[in-house]
Design a protein around this motif. Structure first.
Motif, short mmCIF file in Angstrom:
data_model
loop_
_atom_site.label_atom_id
_atom_site.label_comp_id
_atom_site.label_asym_id
_atom_site.label_seq_id
_atom_site.Cartn_x
_atom_site.Cartn_y
_atom_site.Cartn_z
N ARG A 21 30.17 38.30 -16.57
CA ARG A 21 30.86 38.18 -15.29
C ARG A 21 30.00 37.48 -14.23
O ARG A 21 30.53 36.90 -13.29
CB ARG A 21 31.29 39.56 -14.78
CG ARG A 21 32.15 40.33 -15.75
CD ARG A 21 33.39 39.55 -16.19
NE ARG A 21 34.36 39.43 -15.15
CZ ARG A 21 35.41 40.24 -14.99
NH1 ARG A 21 35.61 41.24 -15.85
NH2 ARG A 21 36.28 40.06 -14.01
N ARG A 23 26.40 34.98 -14.12
CA ARG A 23 25.36 34.30 -14.88
C ARG A 23 24.43 33.55 -13.94
O ARG A 23 24.87 32.72 -13.14
CB ARG A 23 25.97 33.32 -15.89
CG ARG A 23 24.92 32.58 -16.73
CD ARG A 23 25.56 31.62 -17.71
NE ARG A 23 26.32 32.30 -18.75
CZ ARG A 23 27.62 32.19 -18.92
NH1 ARG A 23 28.33 31.41 -18.10
NH2 ARG A 23 28.23 32.83 -19.89
N ASN A 25 21.47 30.85 -13.27
CA ASN A 25 20.95 29.63 -13.87
C ASN A 25 19.70 29.17 -13.11
O ASN A 25 19.72 29.07 -11.88
CB ASN A 25 22.01 28.52 -13.83
CG ASN A 25 23.23 28.89 -14.65
OD1 ASN A 25 23.32 28.60 -15.83
ND2 ASN A 25 24.20 29.54 -14.00
N ASP A 35 26.83 31.65 -11.37
CA ASP A 35 28.25 31.57 -11.70
C ASP A 35 28.88 32.95 -11.68
O ASP A 35 28.29 33.92 -12.18
CB ASP A 35 28.45 30.96 -13.09
CG ASP A 35 28.28 29.45 -13.09
OD1 ASP A 35 28.53 28.82 -12.06
OD2 ASP A 35 27.87 28.91 -14.14
N TYR A 36 30.07 33.04 -11.11
CA TYR A 36 30.86 34.27 -11.13
C TYR A 36 32.11 33.99 -11.96
O TYR A 36 32.92 33.12 -11.62
CB TYR A 36 31.23 34.69 -9.70
CG TYR A 36 30.02 35.08 -8.88
CD1 TYR A 36 29.62 36.41 -8.79
CD2 TYR A 36 29.28 34.11 -8.23
CE1 TYR A 36 28.50 36.76 -8.05
CE2 TYR A 36 28.15 34.45 -7.49
CZ TYR A 36 27.77 35.78 -7.40
OH TYR A 36 26.65 36.13 -6.68
N LEU A 37 32.23 34.72 -13.09
CA LEU A 37 33.29 34.45 -14.05
C LEU A 37 34.38 35.51 -13.99
O LEU A 37 34.12 36.68 -13.69
CB LEU A 37 32.71 34.39 -15.46
CG LEU A 37 31.60 33.33 -15.69
CD1 LEU A 37 30.23 33.95 -15.56
CD2 LEU A 37 31.75 32.68 -17.04
N ALA A 43 34.66 30.13 -14.82
CA ALA A 43 33.84 30.22 -13.62
C ALA A 43 34.73 29.95 -12.41
O ALA A 43 35.22 28.85 -12.22
CB ALA A 43 32.69 29.22 -13.68
N ASP A 44 34.96 30.98 -11.60
CA ASP A 44 35.80 30.83 -10.42
C ASP A 44 34.98 30.44 -9.19
O ASP A 44 35.50 29.85 -8.24
CB ASP A 44 36.54 32.14 -10.12
CG ASP A 44 37.63 32.43 -11.14
OD1 ASP A 44 38.07 31.47 -11.79
OD2 ASP A 44 38.01 33.60 -11.29
N ARG A 45 33.70 30.77 -9.21
CA ARG A 45 32.85 30.54 -8.05
C ARG A 45 31.43 30.24 -8.51
O ARG A 45 30.95 30.82 -9.49
CB ARG A 45 32.87 31.77 -7.14
CG ARG A 45 31.78 31.83 -6.08
CD ARG A 45 31.90 33.13 -5.31
NE ARG A 45 30.65 33.48 -4.65
CZ ARG A 45 30.41 34.66 -4.08
NH1 ARG A 45 31.36 35.60 -4.11
NH2 ARG A 45 29.26 34.91 -3.50
N ARG A 46 30.77 29.34 -7.79
CA ARG A 46 29.38 29.00 -8.11
C ARG A 46 28.59 28.90 -6.81
O ARG A 46 28.90 28.07 -5.95
CB ARG A 46 29.30 27.69 -8.89
CG ARG A 46 27.88 27.21 -9.18
CD ARG A 46 27.91 26.01 -10.13
NE ARG A 46 28.34 26.41 -11.47
CZ ARG A 46 28.57 25.54 -12.46
NH1 ARG A 46 28.45 24.25 -12.24
NH2 ARG A 46 28.95 25.98 -13.64
N ALA A 64 38.51 23.85 -14.12
CA ALA A 64 37.13 23.72 -13.65
C ALA A 64 37.00 22.63 -12.60
O ALA A 64 35.94 22.03 -12.42
CB ALA A 64 36.18 23.45 -14.83
#
Length: 217
Positions: A21, A23, A25, A35-37, A43-46, A64
Motif C-alpha cells: 500500500r 512503497r 523509492n 508511492d501510495y497504492l 499508484a494513486d498518489r506519488r 497511470a
C-alpha cells in the motif's frame, strides 16, 4: 511514513492484508519518492522529496496518467496545483493552474501566464528592474503577457540561425523577436561581440542591439 496503523512494514514497503500500500523509492541512498497504492495495486498518489522535504505530489487515474500535481511551500502547505485532462496517446493535457499567494487564489490557463505573474511580482516596486531572457522558449511569451512595463532584453549565447550564418534560417525560438521589438514588448538584443551585434541589428531590423562581452575569472 511506512509505520502507519494497520500496515505491516517489510523493508521499503508497507502492506495491508499482504498487498503493498506504500512503497518508498530511493535514489543514491536518499529518499526520492513515495508511492501510495490502492487495493488493486494502482499508484494513486506519488510524493516527491528533496533533501527529506516533500516538494510536490502527483495524483493518477487508472491509466497511470497524471490528473493533478501539487507543489508545496516551505511550511508544507499547497502553493500551486496543476490540473490535467486526458489527451491523445494517453498524454495528459494541462488545463488549469491554481496559485495561492498572499491570501488570494489565482487561476492561469498555462505556464506562460503563471510566469508572467511571477515576473510582475518580481519587479513590483523596483524602479531599476531589468529583465534579460536567455531562454527564449520559456520566457519570451511571458514578456508579452506581463502587466508591468520594465526594460526587457534578449541575450544571444550563440548563433541565432541554424547554420551560424547571419542570413541563415532562424531558430524557431527567435522568430518572434522582430515583431516584439517593433511592438515595444522587447527593448533590445544583447550579443557577445560587435560583429554579432551588427548581424543581429540587421537581421531583426532594430537599432537596439548591444554588446556585452563574455568574461571569465
Amino acid at each position: 511514513m511506512l509505520d502507519q496503523p494497520g500496515l505491516t512494514v517489510n523493508g521499503q514497503v508497507a502492506s495491508r492484508d499482504g498487498k503493498p500500500r506504500i512503497r518508498v523509492n530511493l535514489s543514491g541512498g536518499r529518499l526520492y519518492y513515495v508511492d501510495y497504492l490502492d487495493q488493486f495495486g494502482f499508484a494513486d498518489r506519488r510524493d516527491f522529496y528533496d533533501l527529506g522535504c516533500r516538494t510536490y505530489t502527483e495524483f493518477f487515474e487508472d491509466r497511470a496518467r497524471v490528473v493533478a500535481r501539487q507543489y508545496y511551500d516551505g511550511q508544507g502547505q499547497v502553493k500551486i496545483t496543476y490540473h490535467y485532462r486526458g489527451g491523445e496517446n494517453n498524454v495528459p493535457v494541462l488545463t488549469l493552474i491554481q496559485l495561492r499567494d498572499g491570501g488570494n487564489e489565482y487561476q492561469f490557463d498555462n505556464e506562460m501566464e503563471l510566469r508572467a505573474y511571477f515576473l510582475d511580482q518580481l519587479v513590483q516596486g523596483d524602479s531599476r528592474a531589468v529583465l534579460i531572457s536567455d531562454r527564449s522558449d520559456v520566457i519570451l511569451t511571458a514578456f508579452k503577457l506581463m502587466k508591468r512595463s520594465v526594460p526587457t532584453y534578449q541575450v544571444f549565447h550563440s548563433a541565432f540561425t541554424t547554420d551560424g550564418q547571419p542570413d541563415g534560417k532562424l531558430f524557431a525560438v527567435y522568430k518572434p523577436l522582430t515583431a516584439m521589438l517593433k511592438a515595444g514588448q522587447l527593448n533590445g538584443l544583447i550579443s557577445a561581440t560587435h560583429r554579432e551585434a551588427q548581424d543581429a541589428a540587421q537581421r531583426f531590423a532594430t537599432t537596439a542591439s548591444y554588446v556585452i562581452p563574455v568574461t571569465s575569472s
